[in-house]
Design a protein around this motif. Structure first.
Motif, PDB file in Angstrom:
ATOM      1  N   ASN A  69       0.837  -1.299  -0.603  1.00 35.73           N
ATOM      2  CA  ASN A  69      -0.622  -0.031   0.384  1.00 35.73           C
ATOM      3  C   ASN A  69       1.119   1.274  -0.083  1.00 35.73           C
ATOM      4  OD1 ASN A  69      -2.835   1.138  -0.170  1.00 35.73           O
ATOM      5  ND2 ASN A  69      -2.789   1.468   2.330  1.00 35.73           N
ATOM      6  N   ASP A  70       1.732   1.559  -1.093  1.00 35.14           N
ATOM      7  CA  ASP A  70       2.752   2.393  -0.687  1.00 35.14           C
ATOM      8  C   ASP A  70       2.065   4.053  -1.630  1.00 35.14           C
ATOM      9  OD1 ASP A  70       3.625   1.776  -3.331  1.00 35.14           O
ATOM     10  OD2 ASP A  70       4.645  -0.211  -2.939  1.00 35.14           O
ATOM     11  N   LEU A  71       3.237   4.904  -1.602  1.00 33.52           N
ATOM     12  CA  LEU A  71       2.920   5.933  -2.613  1.00 33.52           C
ATOM     13  C   LEU A  71       3.441   6.086  -4.061  1.00 33.52           C
ATOM     14  CD1 LEU A  71       4.013   8.287   0.359  1.00 33.52           C
ATOM     15  CD2 LEU A  71       1.249   7.235  -0.205  1.00 33.52           C
ATOM     16  N   LEU A  72       3.890   4.545  -4.699  1.00 33.06           N
ATOM     17  CA  LEU A  72       4.651   4.325  -6.347  1.00 33.06           C
ATOM     18  C   LEU A  72       4.158   4.903  -6.827  1.00 33.06           C
ATOM     19  CD1 LEU A  72       7.396   1.759  -4.527  1.00 33.06           C
ATOM     20  CD2 LEU A  72       8.060   4.113  -5.032  1.00 33.06           C
ATOM     21  N   SER A  73       2.482   4.179  -7.028  1.00 36.14           N
ATOM     22  CA  SER A  73       1.774   4.969  -8.050  1.00 36.14           C
ATOM     23  C   SER A  73       1.361   5.956  -7.964  1.00 36.14           C
ATOM     24  CB  SER A  73       0.701   3.928  -7.353  1.00 36.14           C
ATOM     25  OG  SER A  73      -0.356   4.085  -6.015  1.00 36.14           O
ATOM     26  N   ILE A  74       1.635   6.462  -7.157  1.00 40.38           N
ATOM     27  CA  ILE A  74       1.424   8.280  -7.365  1.00 40.38           C
ATOM     28  C   ILE A  74       3.079   8.955  -7.676  1.00 40.38           C
ATOM     29  CG2 ILE A  74       1.068  10.666  -6.036  1.00 40.38           C
ATOM     30  CD1 ILE A  74      -0.821   8.665  -4.509  1.00 40.38           C
ATOM     31  N   PHE A  75       3.624   8.684  -6.971  1.00 39.62           N
ATOM     32  CA  PHE A  75       5.293   8.920  -7.316  1.00 39.62           C
ATOM     33  C   PHE A  75       6.624   7.736  -7.929  1.00 39.62           C
ATOM     34  CE2 PHE A  75       4.094  11.086  -3.604  1.00 39.62           C
ATOM     35  CZ  PHE A  75       3.848  12.052  -3.749  1.00 39.62           C
ATOM     36  N   ASP A  76       6.024   8.386  -9.047  1.00 39.97           N
ATOM     37  CA  ASP A  76       6.834   7.023  -9.885  1.00 39.97           C
ATOM     38  C   ASP A  76       7.631   7.212 -11.403  1.00 39.97           C
ATOM     39  OD1 ASP A  76       4.929   8.598 -11.812  1.00 39.97           O
ATOM     40  OD2 ASP A  76       4.076   6.943 -12.659  1.00 39.97           O
ATOM     41  N   LYS A  77       8.291   7.993 -10.430  1.00 38.68           N
ATOM     42  CA  LYS A  77       9.519   8.569 -11.742  1.00 38.68           C
ATOM     43  C   LYS A  77      10.004   8.651 -11.080  1.00 38.68           C
ATOM     44  CE  LYS A  77       7.160   9.812 -15.828  1.00 38.68           C
ATOM     45  NZ  LYS A  77       5.480   8.853 -15.165  1.00 38.68           N
ATOM     46  N   PHE A  78      11.037   7.940 -10.015  1.00 40.30           N
ATOM     47  CA  PHE A  78      12.201   8.117  -8.793  1.00 40.30           C
ATOM     48  C   PHE A  78      13.261   8.042 -10.039  1.00 40.30           C
ATOM     49  CE2 PHE A  78       9.745   7.673  -5.580  1.00 40.30           C
ATOM     50  CZ  PHE A  78       9.869   8.670  -4.859  1.00 40.30           C
ATOM     51  N   TYR A  79      14.372   8.742 -10.645  1.00 39.06           N
ATOM     52  CA  TYR A  79      15.261   8.432 -11.083  1.00 39.06           C
ATOM     53  C   TYR A  79      16.946   8.735  -9.752  1.00 39.06           C
ATOM     54  CZ  TYR A  79      13.356   9.008 -15.841  1.00 39.06           C
ATOM     55  OH  TYR A  79      13.248   9.683 -16.720  1.00 39.06           O
ATOM     56  N   ALA A  80      17.433   7.392 -10.063  1.00 44.83           N
ATOM     57  CA  ALA A  80      18.870   7.189  -9.410  1.00 44.83           C
ATOM     58  C   ALA A  80      19.834   7.897 -10.014  1.00 44.83           C
ATOM     59  CB  ALA A  80      19.326   5.676  -9.496  1.00 44.83           C
ATOM     60  N   MET A  81      20.291   9.001  -8.854  1.00 43.96           N
ATOM     61  CA  MET A  81      21.047  10.423  -9.025  1.00 43.96           C
ATOM     62  C   MET A  81      22.142  10.056  -8.284  1.00 43.96           C
ATOM     63  SD  MET A  81      18.881  13.499 -10.592  1.00 43.96           S
ATOM     64  CE  MET A  81      19.840  14.182 -11.032  1.00 43.96           C
ATOM     65  N   ARG A  82      23.400  10.733  -7.947  1.00 44.27           N
ATOM     66  CA  ARG A  82      24.610  10.918  -7.542  1.00 44.27           C
ATOM     67  C   ARG A  82      24.692  10.495  -6.152  1.00 44.27           C
ATOM     68  NH1 ARG A  82      28.424  16.095  -7.137  1.00 44.27           N
ATOM     69  NH2 ARG A  82      30.011  14.352  -5.468  1.00 44.27           N
ATOM     70  N   HIS A  83      23.342  11.854  -5.771  1.00 42.17           N
ATOM     71  CA  HIS A  83      22.953  11.718  -4.359  1.00 42.17           C
ATOM     72  C   HIS A  83      21.783  11.031  -4.278  1.00 42.17           C
ATOM     73  CE1 HIS A  83      25.943  14.124  -3.685  1.00 42.17           C
ATOM     74  NE2 HIS A  83      25.677  14.889  -4.687  1.00 42.17           N
ATOM     75  N   GLY A  84      21.386   9.955  -4.702  1.00 43.12           N
ATOM     76  CA  GLY A  84      20.394   9.648  -4.134  1.00 43.12           C
ATOM     77  C   GLY A  84      19.072   9.274  -5.282  1.00 43.12           C
ATOM     78  N   PRO A  85      18.188   9.048  -4.649  1.00 39.70           N
ATOM     79  CA  PRO A  85      16.835   8.604  -5.782  1.00 39.70           C
ATOM     80  C   PRO A  85      16.194  10.075  -6.187  1.00 39.70           C
ATOM     81  CG  PRO A  85      16.220   7.165  -4.326  1.00 39.70           C
ATOM     82  CD  PRO A  85      17.277   7.975  -3.830  1.00 39.70           C
ATOM     83  N   VAL A  86      16.225  10.052  -6.650  1.00 40.05           N
ATOM     84  CA  VAL A  86      14.650  11.791  -7.211  1.00 40.05           C
ATOM     85  C   VAL A  86      13.561  11.441  -8.283  1.00 40.05           C
ATOM     86  CG1 VAL A  86      14.965  14.150  -8.432  1.00 40.05           C
ATOM     87  CG2 VAL A  86      17.461  13.026  -7.365  1.00 40.05           C
ATOM     88  N   GLU A  87      12.615  11.979  -7.554  1.00 39.58           N
ATOM     89  CA  GLU A  87      10.975  11.916  -7.970  1.00 39.58           C
ATOM     90  C   GLU A  87      11.099  12.852  -9.039  1.00 39.58           C
ATOM     91  OE1 GLU A  87       7.294  10.846  -9.046  1.00 39.58           O
ATOM     92  OE2 GLU A  87       8.114  12.741  -9.673  1.00 39.58           O
ATOM     93  N   SER A  88      11.419  13.116 -11.133  1.00 40.33           N
ATOM     94  CA  SER A  88      11.422  13.759 -11.667  1.00 40.33           C
ATOM     95  C   SER A  88      10.584  15.057 -11.764  1.00 40.33           C
ATOM     96  CB  SER A  88      11.902  12.938 -12.771  1.00 40.33           C
ATOM     97  OG  SER A  88      10.652  12.491 -13.395  1.00 40.33           O
ATOM     98  N   GLU A  89       9.454  14.473 -11.811  1.00 37.39           N
ATOM     99  CA  GLU A  89       8.793  15.648 -11.803  1.00 37.39           C
ATOM    100  C   GLU A  89       8.171  16.115 -10.713  1.00 37.39           C
ATOM    101  OE1 GLU A  89       5.425  13.370 -14.528  1.00 37.39           O
ATOM    102  OE2 GLU A  89       4.926  12.973 -13.049  1.00 37.39           O
ATOM    103  N   ILE A  90       8.422  15.657  -9.621  1.00 37.21           N
ATOM    104  CA  ILE A  90       8.670  16.959  -7.910  1.00 37.21           C
ATOM    105  C   ILE A  90       9.471  17.687  -8.507  1.00 37.21           C
ATOM    106  CG2 ILE A  90       8.990  16.181  -5.802  1.00 37.21           C
ATOM    107  CD1 ILE A  90       6.019  16.054  -6.171  1.00 37.21           C
ATOM    108  N   TYR A  91      10.888  17.269  -9.255  1.00 36.04           N
ATOM    109  CA  TYR A  91      12.446  17.867  -8.822  1.00 36.04           C
ATOM    110  C   TYR A  91      11.765  18.818  -9.792  1.00 36.04           C
ATOM    111  CZ  TYR A  91      16.924  19.130 -10.115  1.00 36.04           C
ATOM    112  OH  TYR A  91      17.546  20.235 -10.004  1.00 36.04           O
ATOM    113  N   ASP A  92      11.326  18.757 -10.857  1.00 37.88           N
ATOM    114  CA  ASP A  92      10.968  19.871 -12.252  1.00 37.88           C
ATOM    115  C   ASP A  92       9.982  20.422 -11.267  1.00 37.88           C
ATOM    116  OD1 ASP A  92      12.326  18.469 -13.576  1.00 37.88           O
ATOM    117  OD2 ASP A  92      11.047  17.236 -15.227  1.00 37.88           O
TER     118      ASP A  92
END
Length: 194
Positions: A69-92
């Protein structure tokens, strides 16, 4: 006509993601200030402590905390970057100042509207329940995690095999990031402590 319907559905999903993120921030503020025993209405300590980096790491951790029952259906665009996972649409949205209540400009976090005016009527009670459950589960795993500095959260996310494998792929492909497979995040051994 089909293209218009698909575009509308995408916007709706993104809007829900952005509002859900702000709702999580709202809850993080309460949790942080309760742990620190802060009663200052300016929320200055929160604003100083919650950098873009820290918030993005907390978002990853809270998104994956509830198995089944996680939130990964909402936050589904995590990218592995140097400092860890980044949700790309949130970052944008952070970079382009797309949030209703908060902004992350340069290295400063600030409120667009006074904290006591934040309202989330556009999120359903089911959405709020899901988000609240994730916050409660993260609190249960480690109630002090909200107080950790950003780089400690980075270190925690670097323990996740889903990040390690995606970041290794990015390096092999000579890229700065690689999309993380949601199913691998879900199946990963989860870490929430130093």
């Amino acid at each position: 006509m089909i293209g218009r319907v698909m575009a509308f559905a995408k916007v709706t999903k993104l809007d829900k993601k952005l509002r859900s993120f702000e709702y999580l921030l709202y809850k993080f503020i309460g949790w942080f200030e309760k742990e620190k025993r802060i009663t200052d209405d300016s929320h200055a300590l929160f604003l100083a402590d919650f950098t873009r980096l820290k918030v993005l790491k907390l978002l990853f951790l809270v998104s994956a905390v509830n198995e089944g029952n996680d939130l990964l259906s909402i936050f589904d665009k995590f990218y592995a970057m140097r400092h860890g996972p980044v949700e790309s649409e949130i970052y944008d949205a952070m970079v382009n100042e797309k949030f209703r209540f908060i902004q992350f400009k340069d290295r400063t976090t600030s409120f667009k509207q006074p904290f006591d005016t934040w309202a989330f009527e556009d999120l359903s009670s089911e959405d709020k329940c899901l988000l609240d459950s994730a916050i409660e589960s993260l609190f249960d795993k480690n109630s002090s995690i909200i107080l950790y500095p950003a780089m400690t959260l980075v270190d925690i996310t670097h323990k996740w095999i889903s990040w390690q494998s995606a970041y290794m792929m990015a390096l092999m492909l000579n890229k700065g990031s690689q999309l993380m497979d949601v199913s691998l995040i879900r199946e990963d051994t989860k870490y929430y402590t130093k």
